[in-house]
Motif scaffolding. Structure first.
Motif, PDB file in Angstrom:
ATOM      1  N   LYS A 155       0.739  -1.045  -0.024  1.00  0.00           N
ATOM      2  CA  LYS A 155       0.155   0.087   0.059  1.00  0.00           C
ATOM      3  C   LYS A 155       0.778   1.109  -0.096  1.00  0.00           C
ATOM      4  O   LYS A 155       0.582   2.354  -0.409  1.00  0.00           O
ATOM      5  CB  LYS A 155      -0.937   0.094   1.105  1.00  0.00           C
ATOM      6  CG  LYS A 155      -1.922   1.243   1.113  1.00  0.00           C
ATOM      7  CD  LYS A 155      -3.112   0.944   2.184  1.00  0.00           C
ATOM      8  CE  LYS A 155      -4.123   2.102   2.136  1.00  0.00           C
ATOM      9  NZ  LYS A 155      -5.373   1.912   3.208  1.00  0.00           N
ATOM     10  N   LYS A 156       2.026   1.287   0.765  1.00  0.00           N
ATOM     11  CA  LYS A 156       2.999   2.345   0.731  1.00  0.00           C
ATOM     12  C   LYS A 156       4.127   1.893  -0.271  1.00  0.00           C
ATOM     13  O   LYS A 156       4.810   1.013   0.232  1.00  0.00           O
ATOM     14  CB  LYS A 156       3.502   2.562   1.846  1.00  0.00           C
ATOM     15  CG  LYS A 156       3.979   3.978   2.286  1.00  0.00           C
ATOM     16  CD  LYS A 156       3.959   4.428   3.761  1.00  0.00           C
ATOM     17  CE  LYS A 156       4.746   6.000   3.592  1.00  0.00           C
ATOM     18  NZ  LYS A 156       4.886   6.310   5.219  1.00  0.00           N
ATOM     19  N   ASP A 173      -5.895   3.376  -4.326  1.00  0.00           N
ATOM     20  CA  ASP A 173      -5.567   3.113  -2.877  1.00  0.00           C
ATOM     21  C   ASP A 173      -4.212   2.979  -2.638  1.00  0.00           C
ATOM     22  O   ASP A 173      -3.683   1.931  -2.035  1.00  0.00           O
ATOM     23  CB  ASP A 173      -6.484   1.776  -2.395  1.00  0.00           C
ATOM     24  CG  ASP A 173      -7.791   2.389  -2.543  1.00  0.00           C
ATOM     25  OD1 ASP A 173      -8.160   3.109  -1.630  1.00  0.00           O
ATOM     26  OD2 ASP A 173      -8.429   1.683  -3.246  1.00  0.00           O
ATOM     27  N   GLU A 175       0.031   4.650  -1.812  1.00  0.00           N
ATOM     28  CA  GLU A 175       0.656   6.046  -1.256  1.00  0.00           C
ATOM     29  C   GLU A 175       2.064   5.789  -1.529  1.00  0.00           C
ATOM     30  O   GLU A 175       2.861   4.595  -1.624  1.00  0.00           O
ATOM     31  CB  GLU A 175       0.217   5.739   0.147  1.00  0.00           C
ATOM     32  CG  GLU A 175       0.937   7.317   1.149  1.00  0.00           C
ATOM     33  CD  GLU A 175       0.743   7.058   2.540  1.00  0.00           C
ATOM     34  OE1 GLU A 175       1.123   7.910   3.378  1.00  0.00           O
ATOM     35  OE2 GLU A 175      -0.147   6.065   3.118  1.00  0.00           O
ATOM     36  N   GLY A 176       2.876   7.010  -1.571  1.00  0.00           N
ATOM     37  CA  GLY A 176       4.280   6.945  -1.909  1.00  0.00           C
ATOM     38  C   GLY A 176       4.677   8.188  -3.132  1.00  0.00           C
ATOM     39  O   GLY A 176       3.734   8.972  -3.387  1.00  0.00           O
ATOM     40  N   ARG A 191      -7.860   7.754  -4.644  1.00  0.00           N
ATOM     41  CA  ARG A 191      -7.526   7.465  -3.444  1.00  0.00           C
ATOM     42  C   ARG A 191      -6.171   7.289  -3.437  1.00  0.00           C
ATOM     43  O   ARG A 191      -5.716   6.374  -2.641  1.00  0.00           O
ATOM     44  CB  ARG A 191      -8.293   6.323  -2.697  1.00  0.00           C
ATOM     45  CG  ARG A 191      -9.868   6.664  -2.663  1.00  0.00           C
ATOM     46  CD  ARG A 191     -10.590   5.539  -1.894  1.00  0.00           C
ATOM     47  NE  ARG A 191     -10.394   4.334  -2.787  1.00  0.00           N
ATOM     48  CZ  ARG A 191     -11.206   4.131  -3.884  1.00  0.00           C
ATOM     49  NH1 ARG A 191     -12.215   5.022  -4.361  1.00  0.00           N
ATOM     50  NH2 ARG A 191     -10.993   2.991  -4.714  1.00  0.00           N
ATOM     51  N   VAL A 192      -5.273   7.989  -4.005  1.00  0.00           N
ATOM     52  CA  VAL A 192      -3.833   8.133  -3.915  1.00  0.00           C
ATOM     53  C   VAL A 192      -3.413   9.002  -3.062  1.00  0.00           C
ATOM     54  O   VAL A 192      -4.008  10.360  -2.954  1.00  0.00           O
ATOM     55  CB  VAL A 192      -3.214   8.211  -5.494  1.00  0.00           C
ATOM     56  CG1 VAL A 192      -3.825   6.765  -6.352  1.00  0.00           C
ATOM     57  CG2 VAL A 192      -3.571   9.172  -6.063  1.00  0.00           C
ATOM     58  N   ARG A 193      -2.239   8.872  -2.325  1.00  0.00           N
ATOM     59  CA  ARG A 193      -1.608   9.672  -1.589  1.00  0.00           C
ATOM     60  C   ARG A 193      -0.175   9.905  -1.571  1.00  0.00           C
ATOM     61  O   ARG A 193       0.530   8.959  -2.063  1.00  0.00           O
ATOM     62  CB  ARG A 193      -1.793   9.520  -0.110  1.00  0.00           C
ATOM     63  CG  ARG A 193      -3.207   9.278   0.446  1.00  0.00           C
ATOM     64  CD  ARG A 193      -3.430   8.766   1.924  1.00  0.00           C
ATOM     65  NE  ARG A 193      -2.897   9.782   2.707  1.00  0.00           N
ATOM     66  CZ  ARG A 193      -2.625   9.552   4.049  1.00  0.00           C
ATOM     67  NH1 ARG A 193      -3.039   8.330   4.544  1.00  0.00           N
ATOM     68  NH2 ARG A 193      -2.284  10.397   4.853  1.00  0.00           N
ATOM     69  N   GLY A 194       0.442  11.232  -1.269  1.00  0.00           N
ATOM     70  CA  GLY A 194       2.005  11.275  -1.218  1.00  0.00           C
ATOM     71  C   GLY A 194       2.419  12.225  -2.416  1.00  0.00           C
ATOM     72  O   GLY A 194       1.754  13.276  -2.610  1.00  0.00           O
ATOM     73  N   VAL A 196       2.673  12.457  -5.914  1.00  0.00           N
ATOM     74  CA  VAL A 196       1.758  11.648  -7.228  1.00  0.00           C
ATOM     75  C   VAL A 196       2.069  12.492  -8.372  1.00  0.00           C
ATOM     76  O   VAL A 196       1.730  13.602  -8.542  1.00  0.00           O
ATOM     77  CB  VAL A 196       0.704  11.240  -6.805  1.00  0.00           C
ATOM     78  CG1 VAL A 196       0.066  10.503  -8.053  1.00  0.00           C
ATOM     79  CG2 VAL A 196       0.599  10.561  -5.497  1.00  0.00           C
ATOM     80  N   GLU A 211      -4.577  12.916  -2.120  1.00  0.00           N
ATOM     81  CA  GLU A 211      -4.004  13.830  -1.076  1.00  0.00           C
ATOM     82  C   GLU A 211      -2.399  13.906  -1.032  1.00  0.00           C
ATOM     83  O   GLU A 211      -1.655  12.934  -1.645  1.00  0.00           O
ATOM     84  CB  GLU A 211      -4.065  13.180   0.213  1.00  0.00           C
ATOM     85  CG  GLU A 211      -5.879  13.112   0.624  1.00  0.00           C
ATOM     86  CD  GLU A 211      -6.092  12.279   2.129  1.00  0.00           C
ATOM     87  OE1 GLU A 211      -5.058  12.350   2.920  1.00  0.00           O
ATOM     88  OE2 GLU A 211      -6.918  11.760   2.000  1.00  0.00           O
ATOM     89  N   GLY A 212      -1.945  15.210  -0.855  1.00  0.00           N
ATOM     90  CA  GLY A 212      -0.418  15.373  -0.704  1.00  0.00           C
ATOM     91  C   GLY A 212      -0.083  16.316  -1.927  1.00  0.00           C
ATOM     92  O   GLY A 212      -0.776  16.940  -2.273  1.00  0.00           O
TER      93      GLY A 212
END
Length: 218
Positions: A155-156, A173, A175-176, A191-194, A196, A211-212
């Motif tokens: 996931k990360k 889903d 992250e990173g 729903r991706v984070r970091g 991107v 997010e991020g």
């Protein structure tokens, strides 16, 4: 009476015309796992097809390719291997028999696919360089040969690049520090984070619940 007889004979003549031959499609599944020492920084690369990236159940990266080919010989010539990519980055790459096939037919690049490549150029296709070879991707010409990829990742992610030269690229889903890159095709993220980045040479980018830091280029 002569006219009636002639009209009645027409359906018989039509039924005698042979039906067009329909070629069968061969499918094959290839599975590859990224080496443990490469998990920190890696790339996944495919020439044509759909690539989907999603969390898996384990700590490593697993990629499953469904090969679509017009015959068994072409399907068996396809490989999915870990190679050294650009700047020495460990890369899981789908390898096509481009030493003997210069034009690849991918239905997703044709006029019925709805992609921007088709709308701009009428489905004639595009040329690119892949795995050390120059190749043309067309919706109507060449041999039928492409791969749909399902990528299962932790996931990360520390530093990952997903590169799909022609076709849809999806991710959710995860992250990173992640790059989603396609030369011709849509990018769809949720729903991706970091940190991107989404980059397409021709296509749409759709992002939901990000997010991020997010950079989009088309």
């Amino acid at each position: 009476m002569r006219l009636s007889s002639a009209l009645l004979a027409l359906p018989v003549i039509a039924l005698a015309v042979p039906a067009p031959e329909i070629s069968a499609e061969t499918t094959r599944t290839l599975r590859v796992e990224l080496s443990a020492e490469a998990i920190g920084r890696f790339a996944i690369e495919n020439l044509a097809g759909v690539m989907r990236v999603a969390p898996g159940s384990g700590p490593t990266v697993v990629a499953i390719a469904t090969i679509h080919a017009e015959n068994d010989d072409l399907a068996n010539a396809m490989k999915f291997e870990q190679v050294v990519g650009k700047l020495g980055v460990p890369t899981l790459r789908v390898r096509y028999p481009l030493d003997r096939e210069g034009t690849i037919r991918y239905p997703g690049s044709g006029p019925d696919s709805g992609g921007l490549l088709s709308r701009m150029f009428g489905g004639y296709g595009s040329s690119t360089e892949y795995d050390g070879h120059k190749v043309r991707i067309s919706g109507s010409n060449g041999v039928l040969l492409y791969a749909d990829i399902e990528v299962q990742v932790p996931k990360k992610l520390a530093d990952a690049t997903f590169r799909n030269h022609v076709g849809l690229l999806e991710g959710h889903d995860v992250e990173g520090k992640i790059v989603f890159d396609t030369s011709s095709g849509d990018v769809s993220l949720a729903r991706v984070r970091g940190d991107v980045r989404a980059d397409t040479g021709s296509g749409d980018v759709k992002a939901n619940a990000v997010e991020g830091s997010f950079v989009c280029d088309t």
